[in-house]
Structure formats: structure tokens, C-alpha cells
Design a protein around this motif. Structure first.
Motif, PDB file in Angstrom:
ATOM      1  N   ASP A  94      39.220  31.999  35.709  1.00 46.63           N
ATOM      2  CA  ASP A  94      38.661  30.731  35.235  1.00 46.63           C
ATOM      3  C   ASP A  94      39.716  29.631  35.269  1.00 46.63           C
ATOM      4  O   ASP A  94      39.434  28.495  35.663  1.00 46.63           O
ATOM      5  CB  ASP A  94      38.118  30.885  33.810  1.00 46.63           C
ATOM      6  CG  ASP A  94      36.805  31.645  33.763  1.00 46.63           C
ATOM      7  OD1 ASP A  94      36.145  31.752  34.826  1.00 46.63           O
ATOM      8  OD2 ASP A  94      36.436  32.138  32.684  1.00 46.63           O
ATOM      9  N   GLU A  95      40.936  29.965  34.857  1.00 50.01           N
ATOM     10  CA  GLU A  95      42.029  28.987  34.898  1.00 50.01           C
ATOM     11  C   GLU A  95      42.345  28.570  36.327  1.00 50.01           C
ATOM     12  O   GLU A  95      42.546  27.390  36.620  1.00 50.01           O
ATOM     13  CB  GLU A  95      43.286  29.578  34.250  1.00 50.01           C
ATOM     14  CG  GLU A  95      43.201  29.765  32.751  1.00 50.01           C
ATOM     15  CD  GLU A  95      44.398  30.528  32.186  1.00 50.01           C
ATOM     16  OE1 GLU A  95      44.651  30.369  30.998  1.00 50.01           O
ATOM     17  OE2 GLU A  95      45.059  31.272  32.944  1.00 50.01           O
ATOM     18  N   LEU A  96      42.378  29.537  37.216  1.00 43.13           N
ATOM     19  CA  LEU A  96      42.738  29.255  38.607  1.00 43.13           C
ATOM     20  C   LEU A  96      41.655  28.475  39.347  1.00 43.13           C
ATOM     21  O   LEU A  96      41.937  27.830  40.361  1.00 43.13           O
ATOM     22  CB  LEU A  96      43.028  30.568  39.339  1.00 43.13           C
ATOM     23  CG  LEU A  96      44.338  31.259  38.941  1.00 43.13           C
ATOM     24  CD1 LEU A  96      44.382  32.671  39.503  1.00 43.13           C
ATOM     25  CD2 LEU A  96      45.539  30.459  39.420  1.00 43.13           C
ATOM     26  N   SER A  97      40.437  28.518  38.847  1.00 43.39           N
ATOM     27  CA  SER A  97      39.331  27.861  39.547  1.00 43.39           C
ATOM     28  C   SER A  97      39.513  26.354  39.657  1.00 43.39           C
ATOM     29  O   SER A  97      38.905  25.710  40.514  1.00 43.39           O
ATOM     30  CB  SER A  97      38.001  28.174  38.857  1.00 43.39           C
ATOM     31  OG  SER A  97      37.968  27.603  37.564  1.00 43.39           O
ATOM     32  N   SER A  98      40.373  25.780  38.807  1.00 48.76           N
ATOM     33  CA  SER A  98      40.614  24.332  38.860  1.00 48.76           C
ATOM     34  C   SER A  98      41.874  23.978  39.636  1.00 48.76           C
ATOM     35  O   SER A  98      42.253  22.800  39.715  1.00 48.76           O
ATOM     36  CB  SER A  98      40.717  23.764  37.436  1.00 48.76           C
ATOM     37  OG  SER A  98      41.799  24.361  36.737  1.00 48.76           O
ATOM     38  N   ASP A  99      42.526  24.981  40.220  1.00 49.51           N
ATOM     39  CA  ASP A  99      43.764  24.765  40.979  1.00 49.51           C
ATOM     40  C   ASP A  99      43.428  24.644  42.466  1.00 49.51           C
ATOM     41  O   ASP A  99      42.981  25.614  43.082  1.00 49.51           O
ATOM     42  CB  ASP A  99      44.710  25.946  40.748  1.00 49.51           C
ATOM     43  CG  ASP A  99      46.084  25.753  41.380  1.00 49.51           C
ATOM     44  OD1 ASP A  99      46.207  24.918  42.300  1.00 49.51           O
ATOM     45  OD2 ASP A  99      47.023  26.458  40.968  1.00 49.51           O
ATOM     46  N   PRO A 100      43.648  23.469  43.086  1.00 51.48           N
ATOM     47  CA  PRO A 100      43.329  23.296  44.509  1.00 51.48           C
ATOM     48  C   PRO A 100      44.062  24.285  45.414  1.00 51.48           C
ATOM     49  O   PRO A 100      43.521  24.714  46.435  1.00 51.48           O
ATOM     50  CB  PRO A 100      43.763  21.855  44.794  1.00 51.48           C
ATOM     51  CG  PRO A 100      43.762  21.175  43.466  1.00 51.48           C
ATOM     52  CD  PRO A 100      44.150  22.231  42.475  1.00 51.48           C
ATOM     53  N   LEU A 101      45.301  24.641  45.033  1.00 49.89           N
ATOM     54  CA  LEU A 101      46.068  25.577  45.863  1.00 49.89           C
ATOM     55  C   LEU A 101      45.414  26.961  45.866  1.00 49.89           C
ATOM     56  O   LEU A 101      45.455  27.667  46.872  1.00 49.89           O
ATOM     57  CB  LEU A 101      47.516  25.674  45.376  1.00 49.89           C
ATOM     58  CG  LEU A 101      48.456  26.522  46.246  1.00 49.89           C
ATOM     59  CD1 LEU A 101      48.532  25.956  47.669  1.00 49.89           C
ATOM     60  CD2 LEU A 101      49.853  26.586  45.637  1.00 49.89           C
ATOM     61  N   TRP A 102      44.806  27.358  44.755  1.00 51.02           N
ATOM     62  CA  TRP A 102      44.096  28.639  44.677  1.00 51.02           C
ATOM     63  C   TRP A 102      42.950  28.670  45.690  1.00 51.02           C
ATOM     64  O   TRP A 102      42.759  29.657  46.397  1.00 51.02           O
ATOM     65  CB  TRP A 102      43.591  28.859  43.255  1.00 51.02           C
ATOM     66  CG  TRP A 102      42.668  30.017  43.062  1.00 51.02           C
ATOM     67  CD1 TRP A 102      41.327  29.967  42.831  1.00 51.02           C
ATOM     68  CD2 TRP A 102      43.008  31.407  43.090  1.00 51.02           C
ATOM     69  NE1 TRP A 102      40.805  31.228  42.696  1.00 51.02           N
ATOM     70  CE2 TRP A 102      41.814  32.142  42.845  1.00 51.02           C
ATOM     71  CE3 TRP A 102      44.196  32.109  43.275  1.00 51.02           C
ATOM     72  CZ2 TRP A 102      41.783  33.530  42.798  1.00 51.02           C
ATOM     73  CZ3 TRP A 102      44.164  33.497  43.219  1.00 51.02           C
ATOM     74  CH2 TRP A 102      42.980  34.189  42.990  1.00 51.02           C
TER      75      TRP A 102
END
Length: 202
Positions: A94-102
Motif C-alpha cells: 500500500d505504501e509503495l503504490s504511491s511511489d512512481p519508481l515502484w
């Protein structure tokens, strides 16, 4: 000819929740231990010449009962380690879902480096180098107990699948994928063979 049986470790609590990566102290869940018992039963009649495992707890806990059943020494090798997820280790999906690099990483796994961690190209290289080294030492069946993405990179390497396509197939906990290799050819025989009963409940 050497037949490599690539086994993903059994279920552990972080699966589907957050990136455990190389974090220490991640053990098999009760569900994972049940999967391992069925794995050992499934391979009871299969001749195995050697067993290798990643050093992390969840892989050692998966490989040890099989090694004991077969009367073999469990070989621990760094090449089978989980991907180095660097700064993403311990983060939830869930945290990573807002990271463009992810999102970029999941679209272009072959070229994007994990921040502070590995590229999938490096993972594929260490896996294939290990497999090539072992096939010169062993014939017959060799079990490699590792993690989802390292196993997927090995499958992709020998099947000629671009690393960017790793999300197009799955390698579930306690599954077996099989690659047969000789001096002239490599054949992908099985991907994600789920041997445990689906009525087990995590």
C-alpha cells in the motif's frame, strides 16, 4: 544432464503484505510448515542428489526437512538469496503504490534499479551462474530452495523471457518449477507446480 527443481520457500506472514526482502527473523507461518510437510511427502519417491538453500530463515526451514528426509547435507549459498530490495525492504505494498519508481520498476524490471538495492539483471546473473556451476558438478535431480523473484529470473533466463515480463507468470510459496539442462540445451519442464492441497488455510 541435470534437472533443477526450483522450490520457493513456504508461506510466511509478509507474503502479499509487505516486502520482507533480506530482513532477518522472517519464519515460516503455520500454513507454511504444513506446505513443507506436503512438499517432503510429494518428493518422497524422488531421487535427489543435492539440496541448496538461500541462507534466510524461511528458505532454510523449507529445505531442512527435505534434506533430513533424503539424508543429505543442506548446502547454504548466497546466490539463492532474496532480491536485495534496499530502501523498499519492510515497506507495505500500500505504501509503495504511491511511489512512481515502484510502478516504473514493475513495468521495466529489466532496467530499473531498486533504490539502494539490486537490478533484476544482477539477480538473473547470480542465479544462472550458480546453476551453470552446479550442473557441471551434479547429474540427476538438484533442489534449489530460493525466493519468488530469483526463481522467476532463472526461469526467464532459460526460457528466453524478457525480465520485463516477470509479472506475467507466478511462482507461489512451496511451489516447484523444473529446468532440465545439458551441454546443448535447456528445457523448462514445469512452472509453479503447486503440490500442496488447496484446502490448507493460511
Amino acid at each position: 544432464m541435470t534437472t533443477f527443481m526450483l522450490v520457493r520457500h513456504g508461506h510466511c506472514d509478509p507474503v502479499g503484505k509487505f516486502i520482507a526482502g533480506r530482513k532477518e527473523g522472517v519464519n515460516l507461518s503455520e500454513y507454511g510448515n504444513k506446505q513443507v510437510k506436503q512438499l517432503v511427502t510429494y518428493l518422497k519417491g524422488t531421487a535427489i542428489n543435492a539440496i541448496f538453500s538461500s541462507p534466510l530463515e524461511r528458505t532454510v526451514q523449507t529445505a531442512s526437512p527435505l534434506a533430513k528426509e533424503k539424508g543429505l547435507t543442506l548446502n547454504i549459498v548466497e546466490e539463492l538469496l532474496e532480491v536485495d530490495y534496499g530502501l523498499w525492504t519492510g515497506r507495505t505494498f500500500d505504501e509503495l503504490s504511491s511511489d512512481p519508481l515502484w510502478h516504473q520498476y514493475n513495468k521495466y524490471k529489466g532496467v530499473v534499479r531498486i533504490p539502494g538495492g539490486e537490478m533484476m539483471l544482477e539477480v538473473a546473473s547470480r542465479m544462472s551462474v550458480l546453476i551453470e556451476r552446479l550442473r557441471k558438478r551434479y547429474e540427476g535431480n538438484v533442489v534449489l530452495v530460493s525466493h519468488g523473484d530469483p526463481i522467476k529470473t532463472a526461469i526467464a533466463h532459460y526460457a528466453g523471457i524478457p525480465l520485463d515480463f516477470l509479472l506475467r507468470f507466478d511462482v507461489q510459496p512451496a511451489s516447484i518449477s523444473v529446468i532440465q539442462i545439458d551441454d546443448y540445451d535447456a528445457k523448462l519442464l514445469t512452472v509453479n507446480n503447486i503440490i500442496w492441497q488447496t484446502d490448507l488455510t493460511p
